[in-house]
Design an enzyme around this catalytic site. Sequence first.
Site, PDB file in Angstrom:
ATOM      1  N   LYS A  11      -4.147 -19.464  -8.512  1.00 11.94           N
ATOM      2  CA  LYS A  11      -3.185 -20.198  -7.677  1.00 11.94           C
ATOM      3  C   LYS A  11      -2.798 -21.557  -8.283  1.00 11.94           C
ATOM      4  CE  LYS A  11      -4.619 -18.018  -3.336  1.00 11.94           C
ATOM      5  NZ  LYS A  11      -4.889 -18.239  -1.896  1.00 11.94           N
ATOM      6  N   TYR A  51       3.147 -12.417   0.808  1.00 11.80           N
ATOM      7  CA  TYR A  51       2.200 -12.682   1.904  1.00 11.80           C
ATOM      8  C   TYR A  51       2.758 -12.232   3.261  1.00 11.80           C
ATOM      9  CZ  TYR A  51      -1.210 -15.392  -0.832  1.00 11.80           C
ATOM     10  OH  TYR A  51      -2.200 -15.791  -1.697  1.00 11.80           O
ATOM     11  N   PHE A  59      -0.579 -20.532   9.480  1.00 13.66           N
ATOM     12  CA  PHE A  59      -0.647 -21.142   8.144  1.00 13.66           C
ATOM     13  C   PHE A  59       0.394 -20.577   7.174  1.00 13.66           C
ATOM     14  CE2 PHE A  59      -3.864 -17.695   8.173  1.00 13.66           C
ATOM     15  CZ  PHE A  59      -3.432 -16.926   7.101  1.00 13.66           C
ATOM     16  N   ARG A  87     -13.811  -9.599  -5.319  1.00 15.76           N
ATOM     17  CA  ARG A  87     -14.017 -10.376  -4.095  1.00 15.76           C
ATOM     18  C   ARG A  87     -15.380 -11.080  -4.118  1.00 15.76           C
ATOM     19  NH1 ARG A  87     -10.122  -9.861  -0.520  1.00 15.76           N
ATOM     20  NH2 ARG A  87     -11.356 -10.310   1.317  1.00 15.76           N
ATOM     21  N   THR A  93     -13.119 -16.921   1.571  1.00 13.38           N
ATOM     22  CA  THR A  93     -11.771 -17.515   1.568  1.00 13.38           C
ATOM     23  C   THR A  93     -11.823 -19.033   1.633  1.00 13.38           C
ATOM     24  OG1 THR A  93     -10.924 -15.565   2.701  1.00 13.38           O
ATOM     25  CG2 THR A  93      -9.554 -17.529   2.788  1.00 13.38           C
ATOM     26  N   ARG A 104     -14.478 -19.699  -5.954  1.00 16.46           N
ATOM     27  CA  ARG A 104     -13.973 -20.631  -4.940  1.00 16.46           C
ATOM     28  C   ARG A 104     -14.961 -21.755  -4.667  1.00 16.46           C
ATOM     29  NH1 ARG A 104     -11.480 -15.781  -1.326  1.00 16.46           N
ATOM     30  NH2 ARG A 104      -9.310 -15.902  -2.007  1.00 16.46           N
ATOM     31  N   ASN A 114      -7.376 -22.482  -2.578  1.00 18.39           N
ATOM     32  CA  ASN A 114      -8.692 -21.889  -2.862  1.00 18.39           C
ATOM     33  C   ASN A 114      -8.732 -21.164  -4.206  1.00 18.39           C
ATOM     34  OD1 ASN A 114      -7.147 -19.723  -2.114  1.00 18.39           O
ATOM     35  ND2 ASN A 114      -8.555 -18.917  -0.577  1.00 18.39           N
ATOM     36  N   HIS A 117      -6.550 -15.559  -5.512  1.00 16.50           N
ATOM     37  CA  HIS A 117      -6.313 -14.503  -4.527  1.00 16.50           C
ATOM     38  C   HIS A 117      -6.798 -13.196  -5.132  1.00 16.50           C
ATOM     39  CE1 HIS A 117      -4.280 -11.752  -1.769  1.00 16.50           C
ATOM     40  NE2 HIS A 117      -3.918 -11.082  -2.858  1.00 16.50           N
ATOM     41  N   GLU A 128       0.185  -4.689  -4.296  1.00 15.29           N
ATOM     42  CA  GLU A 128       0.232  -6.019  -4.923  1.00 15.29           C
ATOM     43  C   GLU A 128       0.409  -5.927  -6.441  1.00 15.29           C
ATOM     44  OE1 GLU A 128      -2.223  -8.571  -1.557  1.00 15.29           O
ATOM     45  OE2 GLU A 128      -3.164  -8.240  -3.515  1.00 15.29           O
TER      46      GLU A 128
HETATM   47  P1  CMP Z   1      -5.672 -15.378   0.048  1.00 15.37           P
HETATM   48  O1  CMP Z   1      -6.823 -14.518  -0.364  1.00 15.37           O
HETATM   49  O2  CMP Z   1      -4.655 -15.691  -0.979  1.00 15.37           O
HETATM   50  O3  CMP Z   1      -4.939 -14.687   1.300  1.00 15.37           O
HETATM   51  C1  CMP Z   1      -4.186 -15.441   2.238  1.00 15.37           C
HETATM   52  C2  CMP Z   1      -4.371 -16.900   2.073  1.00 15.37           C
HETATM   53  O4  CMP Z   1      -4.019 -17.696   3.173  1.00 15.37           O
HETATM   54  C3  CMP Z   1      -5.835 -17.191   1.867  1.00 15.37           C
HETATM   55  O5  CMP Z   1      -6.256 -16.732   0.601  1.00 15.37           O
HETATM   56  C4  CMP Z   1      -5.863 -18.698   2.056  1.00 15.37           C
HETATM   57  O6  CMP Z   1      -5.642 -19.414   0.866  1.00 15.37           O
HETATM   58  C5  CMP Z   1      -4.675 -18.957   2.977  1.00 15.37           C
HETATM   59  N1  CMP Z   1      -5.068 -19.549   4.247  1.00 15.37           N
HETATM   60  C6  CMP Z   1      -4.683 -20.746   4.695  1.00 15.37           C
HETATM   61  N2  CMP Z   1      -5.198 -20.989   5.895  1.00 15.37           N
HETATM   62  C7  CMP Z   1      -5.939 -19.916   6.237  1.00 15.37           C
HETATM   63  C8  CMP Z   1      -6.720 -19.579   7.383  1.00 15.37           C
HETATM   64  N3  CMP Z   1      -6.846 -20.406   8.422  1.00 15.37           N
HETATM   65  N4  CMP Z   1      -7.353 -18.383   7.380  1.00 15.37           N
HETATM   66  C9  CMP Z   1      -7.215 -17.514   6.333  1.00 15.37           C
HETATM   67  N5  CMP Z   1      -6.478 -17.797   5.215  1.00 15.37           N
HETATM   68  C10 CMP Z   1      -5.847 -18.986   5.180  1.00 15.37           C
END
Ligand code: CMP
Length: 140
Positions: A11, A51, A59, A87, A93, A104, A114, A117, A128
């Site tokens: 990212k 997304y 968010f 993962r 996350t 992370r 973070n 992805h 994806e």
């Molecule tokens: P990612 O695995 O890229 O998938 C969705 C992204 O939304 C997640 O990582 C986070 O970076 C982002 N995100 C931001 N806020 C939240 C939240 N409250 N809960 C989950 N994902 C979030």
Amino acid sequence: MAVERTLSIIKPDATRRNLTGQINARLEEAGLRIVAQRRVRLTLEQARQFYAVHASRAFFDDLCKFMVSGPVVAQVLEGEDAIARNRDAMGATNPANAADGTIRKAFGESIEANSVHGSDSAETAATEIAFFFSERDIVG
Ligand code: CMP
């Protein structure tokens, strides 16, 4: 166990800090092979499409703005149980909840920024991967 492919994105928070190589090293140490990789600057429309599953979440707009704030590195990872393996390598996350030794935990700045992805299922991985790559881009 089966050989799988999964989609990974490094990212903008991580490309901004020049962490692509360090993250790739961790992915390789986790037993994943980078079989396709492309550095791209997403448009807002592309980020919203990628997304889309999160479109109703509070968010969503901030996440999409963040994802276009700098270049990302999209990659296809291949290996035994690649989806779960990636993962595990990424960690939770929210970096605040991520285990020691995960990407992370080491690099994430916030739940939004973070650093990486990763696809969360085989079905998502197929969708994806196709978002960024055609089959001939992937060299196993
Ligand atoms: P990612 O695995 O890229 O998938 C969705 C992204 O939304 C997640 O990582 C986070 O970076 C982002 N995100 C931001 N806020 C939240 C939240 N409250 N809960 C989950 N994902 C979030």
